[in-house]
Design a protein around this motif. Sequence first.
Motif, PDB file in Angstrom:
ATOM      1  N   ASP A  12       6.280  -1.877  11.108  1.00 32.74           N
ATOM      2  CA  ASP A  12       6.109  -1.834   9.841  1.00 32.74           C
ATOM      3  C   ASP A  12       6.167  -0.215   9.521  1.00 32.74           C
ATOM      4  O   ASP A  12       5.325   0.357   9.954  1.00 32.74           O
ATOM      5  CB  ASP A  12       4.599  -2.236   9.446  1.00 32.74           C
ATOM      6  CG  ASP A  12       4.339  -1.954   8.146  1.00 32.74           C
ATOM      7  OD1 ASP A  12       5.204  -1.467   7.210  1.00 32.74           O
ATOM      8  OD2 ASP A  12       3.144  -2.349   7.625  1.00 32.74           O
ATOM      9  N   ASP A  14       6.221   1.437   6.936  1.00 29.24           N
ATOM     10  CA  ASP A  14       5.488   2.248   5.712  1.00 29.24           C
ATOM     11  C   ASP A  14       4.197   1.443   5.303  1.00 29.24           C
ATOM     12  O   ASP A  14       4.241   0.291   4.857  1.00 29.24           O
ATOM     13  CB  ASP A  14       6.453   2.053   4.408  1.00 29.24           C
ATOM     14  CG  ASP A  14       5.894   2.630   3.069  1.00 29.24           C
ATOM     15  OD1 ASP A  14       5.037   3.825   3.203  1.00 29.24           O
ATOM     16  OD2 ASP A  14       5.767   1.883   2.290  1.00 29.24           O
ATOM     17  N   SER A  15       3.274   2.304   5.578  1.00 25.83           N
ATOM     18  CA  SER A  15       1.939   1.476   5.148  1.00 25.83           C
ATOM     19  C   SER A  15       0.980   2.724   4.877  1.00 25.83           C
ATOM     20  O   SER A  15       1.665   4.091   5.142  1.00 25.83           O
ATOM     21  CB  SER A  15       1.157   0.980   6.346  1.00 25.83           C
ATOM     22  OG  SER A  15       0.964   1.680   7.378  1.00 25.83           O
ATOM     23  N   GLN A 104       2.737   0.686  13.356  1.00 23.24           N
ATOM     24  CA  GLN A 104       2.686   0.711  11.854  1.00 23.24           C
ATOM     25  C   GLN A 104       2.859   2.259  11.711  1.00 23.24           C
ATOM     26  O   GLN A 104       1.824   3.039  12.048  1.00 23.24           O
ATOM     27  CB  GLN A 104       1.352   0.125  11.336  1.00 23.24           C
ATOM     28  CG  GLN A 104       1.431   0.117   9.707  1.00 23.24           C
ATOM     29  CD  GLN A 104       0.202  -0.792   9.205  1.00 23.24           C
ATOM     30  OE1 GLN A 104      -0.876  -0.468   9.320  1.00 23.24           O
ATOM     31  NE2 GLN A 104       0.617  -1.859   8.401  1.00 23.24           N
ATOM     32  N   VAL A 271      11.668   5.889   1.831  1.00 17.76           N
ATOM     33  CA  VAL A 271      10.502   5.172   2.071  1.00 17.76           C
ATOM     34  C   VAL A 271      10.011   4.548   0.841  1.00 17.76           C
ATOM     35  O   VAL A 271       9.890   5.003  -0.185  1.00 17.76           O
ATOM     36  CB  VAL A 271       9.232   6.080   2.740  1.00 17.76           C
ATOM     37  CG1 VAL A 271       8.070   5.223   2.996  1.00 17.76           C
ATOM     38  CG2 VAL A 271       9.919   6.780   3.875  1.00 17.76           C
ATOM     39  N   GLU A 272       9.799   3.024   1.008  1.00 13.25           N
ATOM     40  CA  GLU A 272       9.167   2.246  -0.200  1.00 13.25           C
ATOM     41  C   GLU A 272       9.874   2.297  -1.067  1.00 13.25           C
ATOM     42  O   GLU A 272       9.685   2.444  -2.387  1.00 13.25           O
ATOM     43  CB  GLU A 272       7.600   2.855  -0.396  1.00 13.25           C
ATOM     44  CG  GLU A 272       6.938   1.723  -1.312  1.00 13.25           C
ATOM     45  CD  GLU A 272       5.652   2.092  -1.574  1.00 13.25           C
ATOM     46  OE1 GLU A 272       4.938   1.989  -3.017  1.00 13.25           O
ATOM     47  OE2 GLU A 272       5.049   2.856  -0.777  1.00 13.25           O
ATOM     48  N   MET A 315      14.206   0.769   4.090  1.00 13.16           N
ATOM     49  CA  MET A 315      13.559  -0.277   4.501  1.00 13.16           C
ATOM     50  C   MET A 315      13.336  -1.119   3.688  1.00 13.16           C
ATOM     51  O   MET A 315      13.785  -0.928   2.280  1.00 13.16           O
ATOM     52  CB  MET A 315      12.214   0.478   4.989  1.00 13.16           C
ATOM     53  CG  MET A 315      11.639   1.052   3.838  1.00 13.16           C
ATOM     54  SD  MET A 315       9.992   2.080   4.566  1.00 13.16           S
ATOM     55  CE  MET A 315      10.924   3.393   5.552  1.00 13.16           C
ATOM     56  N   TRP A 317      10.754  -4.728   2.066  1.00 10.85           N
ATOM     57  CA  TRP A 317       9.729  -5.649   2.220  1.00 10.85           C
ATOM     58  C   TRP A 317       9.803  -6.987   1.450  1.00 10.85           C
ATOM     59  O   TRP A 317      10.049  -8.114   2.058  1.00 10.85           O
ATOM     60  CB  TRP A 317       8.462  -4.937   1.967  1.00 10.85           C
ATOM     61  CG  TRP A 317       7.813  -4.233   0.578  1.00 10.85           C
ATOM     62  CD1 TRP A 317       6.877  -4.923   0.060  1.00 10.85           C
ATOM     63  CD2 TRP A 317       8.516  -3.330  -0.133  1.00 10.85           C
ATOM     64  NE1 TRP A 317       6.535  -4.112  -1.107  1.00 10.85           N
ATOM     65  CE2 TRP A 317       7.752  -3.212  -1.118  1.00 10.85           C
ATOM     66  CE3 TRP A 317       9.458  -2.571   0.116  1.00 10.85           C
ATOM     67  CZ2 TRP A 317       7.861  -2.411  -2.099  1.00 10.85           C
ATOM     68  CZ3 TRP A 317       9.854  -1.359  -0.926  1.00 10.85           C
ATOM     69  CH2 TRP A 317       8.888  -1.362  -1.723  1.00 10.85           C
ATOM     70  N   GLU A 337       9.196  -2.982   6.054  1.00  4.95           N
ATOM     71  CA  GLU A 337       7.858  -2.429   5.846  1.00  4.95           C
ATOM     72  C   GLU A 337       6.850  -3.436   5.307  1.00  4.95           C
ATOM     73  O   GLU A 337       7.546  -4.460   4.605  1.00  4.95           O
ATOM     74  CB  GLU A 337       8.026  -1.124   5.156  1.00  4.95           C
ATOM     75  CG  GLU A 337       8.652  -1.675   3.676  1.00  4.95           C
ATOM     76  CD  GLU A 337       8.541  -0.473   2.583  1.00  4.95           C
ATOM     77  OE1 GLU A 337       7.071  -0.143   2.305  1.00  4.95           O
ATOM     78  OE2 GLU A 337       9.409  -0.229   2.060  1.00  4.95           O
ATOM     79  N   ASP A 339       4.207  -1.948   3.075  1.00  2.00           N
ATOM     80  CA  ASP A 339       3.580  -1.040   2.097  1.00  2.00           C
ATOM     81  C   ASP A 339       1.952  -1.409   1.921  1.00  2.00           C
ATOM     82  O   ASP A 339       1.022  -1.020   0.896  1.00  2.00           O
ATOM     83  CB  ASP A 339       4.074  -1.343   0.690  1.00  2.00           C
ATOM     84  CG  ASP A 339       3.599  -0.338  -0.420  1.00  2.00           C
ATOM     85  OD1 ASP A 339       3.341   0.901   0.014  1.00  2.00           O
ATOM     86  OD2 ASP A 339       3.403  -0.834  -1.371  1.00  2.00           O
TER      87      ASP A 339
END
Length: 393
Positions: A12, A14-15, A104, A271-272, A315, A317, A337, A339
């Motif tokens: 994962d 992106d967190s 992660q 990212v995201e 990425m 999700w 990802e 998030d």
Amino acid sequence: MTRLCERFAVADVDSHIIEPADLWTSRIDGKWADLVPQVRWHERRQEEVWYVGDQKMFGVGAFAQARWPEYPPSHPAKLDEAFLPAVDAKARLEYLDDVGVYYQVLYPNILGFHSHVFLKRMPPELATRCVQAYNDWLTEWCSADSRRLIPMMMLPFWDVDASIAEMKRAHELGHKGILFAARYDKVGLPRLVDDHWEPLLAQAQEMALSLNFHVGFLNSIDDLKGAVDQRKKLDYTQETSLTLMGNAQNVAEVVLSGVCHRYPDLNFVSVENGAGWLPFLAESMDWQWLNVGAHKDYPDRLLPSEYLYRQVYAMYWFEQDAVRAVMGKLGDNLMFETDFPHATSLSPGPASESPNPKDVMERSLAGFSDEVVGNVLQHTATKLYGLEPPIRG
């Protein structure tokens, strides 16, 4: 038939961690007590709020909506009301086991979205010290399992020499990539293509550290003042959806300004931001590049799309149809990802229709070969970030 999360060590990429209230007050010299980020009770809002000096930021639980029993933008008023895996490393590892995630990658909230406050409301010495304190704390948090919890460093980007020193220091601590922005000219610094950044970019390339452009880099707190009323569900949906496409400008900047050309071994990560829009951006840049004759002015350059597919990673999700449509173009550049624990995350809860990450993987990747699925869920991320091989208990 075994599930994908049992066949692959899912990354994962992106967190976020919800920063503890004493992150900076416990680590920064007392002479800066009034200026370091700290939490105070806000009587009118009836919640704990982050402040930097006299600048009010946001509630401590504003980014901790995972498993919250009400719909966003409602959020916990206190840190002790948040879902424990959002703040506690051991609980996070148990949660990852439950949702089928092995690795992660971890990003900040305050420093990621509001670094302008550190730049504009603190002496440079203190701002740099705050960055160092954050990187130290994140390393300690990830030590619960440094193989699985992956820290991403923040840099004091307002000082190139200090950034290079922190890059080396944080990497020694175990950080695997750099949280960065492509448009620091928004806060009065030179554009990324300027020679001002050459020592930093060259050092990142030499150390094989990717530059990760997380959505949401703000110029000032005023960026939020003209925003739509987030209490209204239609406005909140609109604002969030458009924000999640915000990295197109960053990708175009590094591709078209010549940064990718000058640093061919330096990787950039969106990212995201999802991935469905990237092939369109690649075609659009190629069309305009040829249409205006830029290829004549820069005969040594590749087509913009060639730089994008060579050096830019993305990425996804929640995407389903969009991600399947672009897999042929982005298969080698694509990662997964969740998030977690943000409002848009794959964090099932009583008030969320968001599916479990295990189910998202199965639906979105059904029908693709093991090679493609393995790259998306594991191998692209482990190679990009230099992650240690998994240990299965």
